[in-house]
Design an enzyme around this catalytic site. Structure first.
Site, PDB file in Angstrom:
ATOM      1  CB  SER A  17      -1.137   0.034   1.052  1.00 33.64           C
ATOM      2  OG  SER A  17      -1.808   1.105   1.041  1.00 33.64           O
ATOM      3  CG  ASP A  77      -7.212  -2.350  -3.175  1.00 39.12           C
ATOM      4  OD1 ASP A  77      -7.932  -1.675  -2.507  1.00 39.12           O
ATOM      5  OD2 ASP A  77      -6.094  -2.630  -3.369  1.00 39.12           O
ATOM      6  CG  HIS A  91      -6.031  -2.020   0.324  1.00 35.40           C
ATOM      7  ND1 HIS A  91      -5.410  -1.667  -0.818  1.00 35.40           N
ATOM      8  CD2 HIS A  91      -5.286  -1.510   1.447  1.00 35.40           C
ATOM      9  CE1 HIS A  91      -4.489  -0.713  -0.577  1.00 35.40           C
ATOM     10  NE2 HIS A  91      -4.066  -0.546   0.528  1.00 35.40           N
TER      11      HIS A  91
END
Length: 208
Positions: free
Chosen positions: A105, A155, A186
């Site tokens: 991320s 996501d 995610h």
């Protein structure tokens, strides 16, 4: 011992390879250690904590809103991270040609930026749930570098469409790119873990 510019954790392995672990928003230097051990057994692990705080949550660079990066800060922080990696390589006697990033991320986005701005810093990067870091990306020579892009098809934070743009960006710069899209949101899955482990094994076996 000095923190070398970042609070960090280091674990020495018997392999000549080092995995740079870059956490997501709200993580710290401990978050990805178990993942690192799982995907890169025997490698040294270098895990810094992001220095930017967003409502108390550590990050590696500022953002202006969800999905909107402060690109000036991103550039600054990427160079700052690259300098830390160079200092750590000296401090811990690491082979600078055998350092690979694994970022999740926010950590994936700073890894992308570092590879684009300071390509000499990393042999490659595994980007888990990444986004495109720059609206106008640098065009470095990434020949000999390897990039894994691991997206999730559901996501909402880093839509899988970013994977296509990143693939074009890194391939256009000469990198060897692999893209996977998991049936996931995610969060990471066991399929992601297996993919990263296999990719790292291949990278460490590949000749430049």
């Amino acid at each position: 011992m000095s923190d070398l510019g970042f609070i960090h954790r280091f674990e020495r392995g018997e392999s000549p390879w080092t995995l740079l672990l870059l956490h997501g928003t709200g993580g710290d230097e401990h978050d990805l250690i178990e993942l690192g051990r799982a995907v890169a057994p025997g490698w040294s692990l270098l895990s810094p904590r992001g220095k930017v705080l967003e409502n108390g949550a550590p990050r590696f660079f500022r953002r202006l809103a969800e999905g909107v990066f402060d690109e000036a800060d991103l550039r600054l922080r990427a160079h700052e991270l690259a300098d830390f990696i160079a200092r750590a390589a000296t401090e811990y006697a690491l082979d600078p040609a055998k350092i690979v990033a694994l970022g999740y991320s926010n950590g994936a986005n700073i890894a992308s930026a570092t590879l684009l701005l300071r390509p000499e810093t990393l042999r490659g990067a595994a980007l888990l749930r990444p986004m495109t870091p720059f609206s106008e990306a640098p065009q470095p020579n990434l020949a000999g570098k390897s990039v894994l892009i691991a997206a999730g098809d559901a996501d909402p934070i880093a839509p899988s469409a970013h994977a296509d743009g990143l693939k074009r960006l890194f391939e256009g710069a000469g990198a060897h790119v692999q893209v996977t899209v998991a049936s996931a949101s995610h969060g990471l899955t066991q399929a992601d873990v297996a993919t990263v482990a296999a990719w790292l094994k291949a990278v460490s076996a590949r000749r430049r």
